[in-house]
Design an enzyme around this catalytic site. Structure first.
Site, PDB file in Angstrom:
ATOM      1  N   GLY A   1     -15.651  -1.714   2.262  1.00  0.00           N
ATOM      2  CA  GLY A   1     -14.921  -2.526   3.133  1.00  0.00           C
ATOM      3  C   GLY A   1     -14.607  -3.943   3.096  1.00  0.00           C
TER       4      GLY A   1
ATOM      5  N   ASN B   1     -12.147  -5.779   1.584  1.00  0.00           N
ATOM      6  CA  ASN B   1     -10.840  -6.015   2.090  1.00  0.00           C
ATOM      7  C   ASN B   1     -10.712  -5.871   3.447  1.00  0.00           C
ATOM      8  OD1 ASN B   1      -9.310  -6.587  -0.215  1.00  0.00           O
ATOM      9  ND2 ASN B   1      -9.552  -4.570  -1.227  1.00  0.00           N
TER      10      ASN B   1
ATOM     11  N   ASN C   1      -0.296  -1.008   0.238  1.00  0.00           N
ATOM     12  CA  ASN C   1      -1.684  -0.749  -0.485  1.00  0.00           C
ATOM     13  C   ASN C   1      -2.074  -1.849  -1.271  1.00  0.00           C
ATOM     14  OD1 ASN C   1      -3.949   0.790  -1.919  1.00  0.00           O
ATOM     15  ND2 ASN C   1      -2.584   0.894  -3.618  1.00  0.00           N
TER      16      ASN C   1
ATOM     17  N   HIS D   1      -3.632  -3.159  -4.709  1.00  0.00           N
ATOM     18  CA  HIS D   1      -4.084  -2.394  -6.289  1.00  0.00           C
ATOM     19  C   HIS D   1      -4.668  -3.557  -7.031  1.00  0.00           C
ATOM     20  CE1 HIS D   1      -4.089   0.549  -9.434  1.00  0.00           C
ATOM     21  NE2 HIS D   1      -3.777  -0.528 -10.447  1.00  0.00           N
TER      22      HIS D   1
ATOM     23  N   ALA E   1      -7.940 -12.976  -5.588  1.00  0.00           N
ATOM     24  CA  ALA E   1      -6.461 -12.253  -5.159  1.00  0.00           C
ATOM     25  C   ALA E   1      -6.414 -11.610  -3.935  1.00  0.00           C
ATOM     26  CB  ALA E   1      -6.042 -11.634  -6.514  1.00  0.00           C
TER      27      ALA E   1
END
Length: 206
Positions: A11, A13, A107, A109, A179
């Site tokens: 978790g 993010n 999403n 990626h 990023a």
């Protein structure tokens, strides 16, 4: 904007989203819930500490995938989300969910799409493939989710340089820090404030 976050692991993010809501980087947004497909993952603890409703819905608890898909859609509906964020969620999103929530699922990626994406490219596999190919620049992409794998319209991308001696693990860590944790909250904020809207791609095959 009512935000629902789907997770599978630690978790990080999710934490970036929680922190960004708390510090005002994401505005006009409330995290209404966190759903994991795995039990005993740290992302659930992160949600608990932040006072966010959290629960587990695992395909393993259903007799077949069709039963899970119906229960999954029903569970999402309970939260009445304006936006669903896949933050390291490793379950294929059912067609019935994409049909209902088209343009409301995003999403993150860990590559610069269209490089190193699609079926089979997730987690460390993405970074190993990038290093094996010898790329000098990788990064992360936030995109809308459609019926393909990593094929939906791109919202934001951020490049990260590959450094000499990188391993999949060190590259993964740098891409997350430089990023993913930046552009995912930024994309959510843009959507919450009406600065980004989903435009259904034109099918070029016709």
């Amino acid at each position: 904007m009512r935000l629902l976050v789907l997770v599978s692991g630690g978790g990080t993010n999710l934490q970036a989203i929680i922190d960004s809501v708390n510090n005002g980087s994401i505005t006009n947004t409330e995290i209404v819930g966190v759903i994991s497909n795995n039990y005993d993952v740290y992302s659930l603890e992160r949600a608990e500490k932040a006072g966010i409703k959290n629960e587990v819905l695992s395909p393993k608890d259903f007799p077949d995938r069709s039963s899970f898909n119906r229960a999954f859609l029903s569970k999402l509906d309970e939260y009445k989300p304006d936006l669903i964020v896949l933050a390291g969620f490793l379950v294929v999103i059912p067609e019935i969910v994409i049909d209902k929530y088209e343009g409301r699922i995003i999403n993150v990626h860990p590559s610069l799409i269209p490089s190193f994406c699609g079926k089979g490219y997730y987690g460390l596999k993405v970074h190993k493939a990038a290093l094996d190919r010898g790329v000098k620049v990788s990064g992360a992409t936030v995109h809308f989710v459609d019926s393909g794998t990593d094929t939906g319209p791109i919202i934001l991308q951020k490049a990260v340089y590959v450094e000499k001696g990188d391993t999949p693990e060190t590259l993964q860590k740098r891409i997350m820090e430089e990023a993913e944790w930046k552009i995912l909250p930024e994309a959510i904020n843009l959507i919450a404030n009406g600065e980004v809207e989903y435009v259904k791609p034109v099918d070029m095959r016709n």
